[in-house]
Structure formats: C-alpha cells, structure tokens
Design an enzyme around this catalytic site. Sequence first.
Site, PDB file in Angstrom:
ATOM      1  N   HIS A 147      -2.828  -6.835  -9.815  1.00 47.76           N
ATOM      2  CA  HIS A 147      -3.692  -6.112  -8.868  1.00 47.76           C
ATOM      3  C   HIS A 147      -5.128  -6.051  -9.377  1.00 47.76           C
ATOM      4  O   HIS A 147      -5.388  -6.266 -10.558  1.00 47.76           O
ATOM      5  CB  HIS A 147      -3.180  -4.682  -8.660  1.00 47.76           C
ATOM      6  CG  HIS A 147      -1.989  -4.597  -7.748  1.00 47.76           C
ATOM      7  ND1 HIS A 147      -0.698  -4.787  -8.188  1.00 47.76           N
ATOM      8  CD2 HIS A 147      -1.893  -4.364  -6.408  1.00 47.76           C
ATOM      9  CE1 HIS A 147       0.143  -4.666  -7.165  1.00 47.76           C
ATOM     10  NE2 HIS A 147      -0.554  -4.420  -6.074  1.00 47.76           N
ATOM     11  N   LYS A 151      -7.061  -0.442  -9.403  1.00 49.91           N
ATOM     12  CA  LYS A 151      -5.769   0.191  -9.070  1.00 49.91           C
ATOM     13  C   LYS A 151      -5.357   1.122 -10.196  1.00 49.91           C
ATOM     14  O   LYS A 151      -5.321   0.725 -11.359  1.00 49.91           O
ATOM     15  CB  LYS A 151      -4.686  -0.868  -8.818  1.00 49.91           C
ATOM     16  CG  LYS A 151      -3.360  -0.257  -8.383  1.00 49.91           C
ATOM     17  CD  LYS A 151      -2.385  -1.298  -7.907  1.00 49.91           C
ATOM     18  CE  LYS A 151      -1.038  -0.716  -7.556  1.00 49.91           C
ATOM     19  NZ  LYS A 151      -1.061   0.236  -6.430  1.00 49.91           N
TER      20      LYS A 151
HETATM   21  P1  NAD Z   1      -9.994   4.049  -2.803  1.00 48.06           P
HETATM   22  O1  NAD Z   1     -10.291   4.773  -4.074  1.00 48.06           O
HETATM   23  O2  NAD Z   1     -10.922   2.984  -2.328  1.00 48.06           O
HETATM   24  O3  NAD Z   1      -9.867   5.107  -1.599  1.00 48.06           O
HETATM   25  C1  NAD Z   1      -9.264   6.360  -1.702  1.00 48.06           C
HETATM   26  C2  NAD Z   1     -10.136   7.322  -0.904  1.00 48.06           C
HETATM   27  O4  NAD Z   1      -9.453   8.549  -0.742  1.00 48.06           O
HETATM   28  C3  NAD Z   1     -11.470   7.616  -1.619  1.00 48.06           C
HETATM   29  O5  NAD Z   1     -12.523   7.466  -0.684  1.00 48.06           O
HETATM   30  C4  NAD Z   1     -11.319   9.085  -2.028  1.00 48.06           C
HETATM   31  O6  NAD Z   1     -12.550   9.780  -2.036  1.00 48.06           O
HETATM   32  C5  NAD Z   1     -10.398   9.592  -0.927  1.00 48.06           C
HETATM   33  N1  NAD Z   1      -9.664  10.813  -1.262  1.00 48.06           N
HETATM   34  C6  NAD Z   1      -8.984  11.084  -2.403  1.00 48.06           C
HETATM   35  N2  NAD Z   1      -8.437  12.313  -2.309  1.00 48.06           N
HETATM   36  C7  NAD Z   1      -8.764  12.801  -1.090  1.00 48.06           C
HETATM   37  C8  NAD Z   1      -8.515  14.016  -0.425  1.00 48.06           C
HETATM   38  N3  NAD Z   1      -7.798  14.978  -1.017  1.00 48.06           N
HETATM   39  N4  NAD Z   1      -9.003  14.181   0.826  1.00 48.06           N
HETATM   40  C9  NAD Z   1      -9.717  13.210   1.415  1.00 48.06           C
HETATM   41  N5  NAD Z   1     -10.023  12.031   0.818  1.00 48.06           N
HETATM   42  C10 NAD Z   1      -9.549  11.846  -0.414  1.00 48.06           C
HETATM   43  O7  NAD Z   1      -8.511   3.479  -2.964  1.00 48.06           O
HETATM   44  P2  NAD Z   1      -7.765   2.370  -2.072  1.00 48.06           P
HETATM   45  O8  NAD Z   1      -7.907   1.032  -2.703  1.00 48.06           O
HETATM   46  O9  NAD Z   1      -8.151   2.544  -0.645  1.00 48.06           O
HETATM   47  O10 NAD Z   1      -6.253   2.798  -2.280  1.00 48.06           O
HETATM   48  C11 NAD Z   1      -5.778   4.084  -1.865  1.00 48.06           C
HETATM   49  C12 NAD Z   1      -4.284   4.173  -2.141  1.00 48.06           C
HETATM   50  O11 NAD Z   1      -3.594   3.202  -1.329  1.00 48.06           O
HETATM   51  C13 NAD Z   1      -3.873   3.846  -3.582  1.00 48.06           C
HETATM   52  O12 NAD Z   1      -2.811   4.709  -3.948  1.00 48.06           O
HETATM   53  C14 NAD Z   1      -3.394   2.406  -3.512  1.00 48.06           C
HETATM   54  O13 NAD Z   1      -2.454   2.094  -4.534  1.00 48.06           O
HETATM   55  C15 NAD Z   1      -2.744   2.406  -2.147  1.00 48.06           C
HETATM   56  N6  NAD Z   1      -2.596   1.093  -1.495  1.00 48.06           N
HETATM   57  C16 NAD Z   1      -1.483   0.953  -0.734  1.00 48.06           C
HETATM   58  C17 NAD Z   1      -1.291  -0.203  -0.017  1.00 48.06           C
HETATM   59  C18 NAD Z   1      -0.074  -0.326   0.858  1.00 48.06           C
HETATM   60  O14 NAD Z   1       0.127  -1.372   1.507  1.00 48.06           O
HETATM   61  N7  NAD Z   1       0.739   0.730   0.934  1.00 48.06           N
HETATM   62  C19 NAD Z   1      -2.238  -1.239  -0.072  1.00 48.06           C
HETATM   63  C20 NAD Z   1      -3.370  -1.066  -0.861  1.00 48.06           C
HETATM   64  C21 NAD Z   1      -3.542   0.127  -1.563  1.00 48.06           C
END
Ligand code: NAD
Length: 242
Positions: A147, A151
């Site tokens: 990844h 991550k």
């Molecule tokens: P990122 O850091 O770009 O985005 C996360 C966002 O959430 C940030 O903007 C942060 O400020 C916000 N945030 C955190 N806590 C919050 C809260 N309490 N209230 C409101 N906003 C809040 O991360 P990302 O790359 O978008 O990944 C997010 C999650 O998704 C990770 O856990 C990642 O592993 C997961 N992910 C899952 C998949 C899937 O297919 N399920 C795919 C990619 C990433």
Amino acid sequence: MIRVGVVGATGRMGAEVCRAVDDGSDLSLVAAISRSRAGERLEDVLGLPGCPVVASDRLDALVEASADVAVDFTGAEHAPQHIAWCIQQGIHVVVGTTGFPLDEAWGRQDAVGVLVAPNFAIGAVLMMRFAGEAAASMPDAEIIELHHAQKRDAPSGTALLTARAIAEARGVDGGDVPIHSIRLPGLVAHQEVLFGAQGQTLSIRHDTTDRSAFMPGVLLAIRNVGRRPGLTVGLDPLLEGA
Ligand code: NAD
C-alpha cells in the site's frame, strides 16, 4: 432517492465518494462531515459544480439533513464511535475505514444496516473469493499486501479478511497465514496471495491503480445497506445477491 452523508468527506477516499454520490442519479449528497474544511462549500473544496452542501464538523449535520445512509472513510480511532452513533440515530452506515475490531453489538440489532468492508474494489473481492477456493486444494499460502506510504494500519483489513477466507477453506484458525506488509510511495493498494505445493506455485494478484476502482462497490453498498439490517462484513454477500 437515497440521501447520503459522507464522514471524512475531504479525505482521499471521502472526496472520491462525494463525487461518485453526486454523479449518481438515484443518490443525493446531503451532508459532508469534515474536521479540516468545516464551513466551506463542497462546490469550492471538491469542485462539485452546483453542489449546495456546506461541510460540517458535527455528526448532527447528518440528522439535520435527514440522511438515510452515512458513509465513513475516517480513521480506526473514530469509525467505531461513528457506527454506534449511526445505529442510535437510525441511520444506515457503510464503513470503508480499516484497522479496528468489529463489535458484535452492531449485529445484535435489526433496525439499522451496518456494512463494513475493508475493500470495495470488485476485483479485490474476487481475489479474496478465489483465494478461499484455492486454499481448499492448496492449503500452504502466504499473503503479500502493498500500500501507499500514508496507510496507517498494517496488516491491511483486506489481508486479514483474505487470511480468514483461507483459514475457513482449510477449516482452521486464520492466525497462521503469514502476512507481509509493504508501505511505499507510488503504490495505491495491491495484494498477492501465493500458494505453494510440490513442484508448483499459484499466485492470485489484485492491483488498484486508482481510487476510482473503489466507487462501484461503495455505491453498491449505499444502495443495498438499508435492506440488510444488522452487520454485514465485506462486499461479497452483496455481489452474490446482485
Ligand atoms: P485520509 O487521511 O486521506 O482521509 C481521512 C479523512 O477523515 C481526513 O480528512 C480526516 O481529517 C477525516 N477524519 C478523521 N476523523 C474524523 C472525524 N472524527 N470526523 C470527521 N472527519 C474525520 O485517508 P484515506 O486514504 O481516505 O483512508 C481513510 C480510511 O479508508 C483508512 O482507514 C483506509 O485504510 C481506508 N480505505 C478503505 C478502502 C476500502 O475499499 N474499504 C480503500 C481505501 C482506503
């Protein structure tokens, strides 16, 4: 029309989800929860033309906007509280956030649909399914998951779910399937499952090269979560029913 609110709306995944929901003719983006861009219009932050939603840092904005479904892509330390809050408020919830343990209580209620999937890419769901099938005949397996460097959780939720599928096919506990995690710039989300047997190996590999790969699965989950009260883990049950 399904009214959708996105939690973590201005993160990497949340922003993609907002765009995909905004494009869906049967979906309406009604709320966006963002801690860093609260008070700003999504039209300006994400370049969504004509989108009237203003980002909020309060979950209550989901209730005020009468959201039917919340989508959570935040962090492992927040997602469990968001799920519990959505259940309390009667809002169905689709969770893509990874790296937190599941709470059995989410499945002990039948009023709200809670769908938690570590990977919404259809190809990754198939990779996990095929890995389970292969393990029935080739039980010796190791998982390599790769990844992007930002991550935060390791091993990935996809790798853990794959290990579970392999273990179920073998009829034993998943803990003994070795998982190797690689975090490097230039990667998005990739996984290879390697099976070894006398004189042969089998590799099953999935590569996500762009986050748009996750969107058909996220939209499928949004459209179906309301019909699945209780807890659903992974996208596979929805693909079987599709
Ligand atoms: P990122 O850091 O770009 O985005 C996360 C966002 O959430 C940030 O903007 C942060 O400020 C916000 N945030 C955190 N806590 C919050 C809260 N309490 N209230 C409101 N906003 C809040 O991360 P990302 O790359 O978008 O990944 C997010 C999650 O998704 C990770 O856990 C990642 O592993 C997961 N992910 C899952 C998949 C899937 O297919 N399920 C795919 C990619 C990433």
